[in-house]
Design a protein around this motif. Sequence first.
Motif, PDB file in Angstrom:
ATOM      1  N   LEU A  59       0.825  -1.215   0.000  1.00 29.89           N
ATOM      2  CA  LEU A  59       0.000   0.000   0.000  1.00 29.89           C
ATOM      3  C   LEU A  59       0.859   1.264   0.000  1.00 29.89           C
ATOM      4  CD1 LEU A  59      -2.871  -0.740   2.544  1.00 29.89           C
ATOM      5  CD2 LEU A  59      -3.103  -0.209   0.130  1.00 29.89           C
ATOM      6  N   ALA A  60       2.066   1.161   0.514  1.00 28.31           N
ATOM      7  CA  ALA A  60       2.963   2.319   0.557  1.00 28.31           C
ATOM      8  C   ALA A  60       3.375   2.754  -0.851  1.00 28.31           C
ATOM      9  CB  ALA A  60       4.194   2.010   1.394  1.00 28.31           C
ATOM     10  N   LEU A  61       3.302   1.858  -1.807  1.00 30.90           N
ATOM     11  CA  LEU A  61       3.663   2.210  -3.180  1.00 30.90           C
ATOM     12  C   LEU A  61       2.557   2.978  -3.902  1.00 30.90           C
ATOM     13  CD1 LEU A  61       5.387  -1.062  -4.400  1.00 30.90           C
ATOM     14  CD2 LEU A  61       6.455   1.092  -3.761  1.00 30.90           C
ATOM     15  N   LEU A  62       1.338   2.786  -3.465  1.00 31.11           N
ATOM     16  CA  LEU A  62       0.193   3.380  -4.159  1.00 31.11           C
ATOM     17  C   LEU A  62       0.280   4.910  -4.262  1.00 31.11           C
ATOM     18  CD1 LEU A  62      -2.460   2.561  -5.535  1.00 31.11           C
ATOM     19  CD2 LEU A  62      -3.550   2.806  -3.321  1.00 31.11           C
TER      20      LEU A  62
ATOM     21  N   TRP B   5      -3.541  13.091  -3.029  1.00 31.97           N
ATOM     22  CA  TRP B   5      -2.708  11.907  -2.813  1.00 31.97           C
ATOM     23  C   TRP B   5      -1.710  12.085  -1.688  1.00 31.97           C
ATOM     24  CZ3 TRP B   5      -3.402   7.075  -3.511  1.00 31.97           C
ATOM     25  CH2 TRP B   5      -4.327   6.659  -4.452  1.00 31.97           C
ATOM     26  N   VAL B   6      -1.304  13.316  -1.420  1.00 27.84           N
ATOM     27  CA  VAL B   6      -0.458  13.540  -0.241  1.00 27.84           C
ATOM     28  C   VAL B   6      -1.251  13.217   1.021  1.00 27.84           C
ATOM     29  CG1 VAL B   6       0.685  15.341   1.127  1.00 27.84           C
ATOM     30  CG2 VAL B   6       1.132  15.164  -1.319  1.00 27.84           C
TER      31      VAL B   6
ATOM     32  N   LEU C  12      -2.820  19.804  -9.624  1.00 25.55           N
ATOM     33  CA  LEU C  12      -2.459  20.214  -8.262  1.00 25.55           C
ATOM     34  C   LEU C  12      -3.406  19.587  -7.241  1.00 25.55           C
ATOM     35  CD1 LEU C  12      -0.644  21.850  -6.421  1.00 25.55           C
ATOM     36  CD2 LEU C  12      -2.140  23.817  -6.812  1.00 25.55           C
ATOM     37  N   GLY C  13      -4.700  19.583  -7.550  1.00 20.24           N
ATOM     38  CA  GLY C  13      -5.667  18.941  -6.655  1.00 20.24           C
ATOM     39  C   GLY C  13      -5.393  17.458  -6.496  1.00 20.24           C
TER      40      GLY C  13
ATOM     41  N   ALA D 125       0.817   7.052  -7.739  1.00 21.02           N
ATOM     42  CA  ALA D 125      -0.201   8.038  -8.127  1.00 21.02           C
ATOM     43  C   ALA D 125       0.398   9.427  -8.308  1.00 21.02           C
ATOM     44  CB  ALA D 125      -1.313   8.077  -7.083  1.00 21.02           C
ATOM     45  N   ILE D 126       1.331   9.809  -7.446  1.00 25.57           N
ATOM     46  CA  ILE D 126       1.917  11.152  -7.547  1.00 25.57           C
ATOM     47  C   ILE D 126       2.933  11.208  -8.683  1.00 25.57           C
ATOM     48  CG2 ILE D 126       3.400  12.809  -6.368  1.00 25.57           C
ATOM     49  CD1 ILE D 126       1.926  12.055  -3.777  1.00 25.57           C
TER      50      ILE D 126
END
Length: 63
Positions: A9-12, A44-45, A38-39, A16-17
Amino acid sequence: MPFRRYHLLALLPAIAILGAPWFANRVTPHIFGMPFLLGWIVIWVLLASACMWLIGRLDQRAE
């Protein structure tokens, strides 16, 4: 600590970013008044924090 599948899950958020310029590179629709890219990154952050929290909770349960 042994590797578990939910650690992926840490890769997701990273995927995405880092992949956003290829599939989210546009201005519209606006998200909270920000251009879409930007949104997308801001969302995702925030989701990265949620993913890390979830991984931490699952690790605590596994111990």
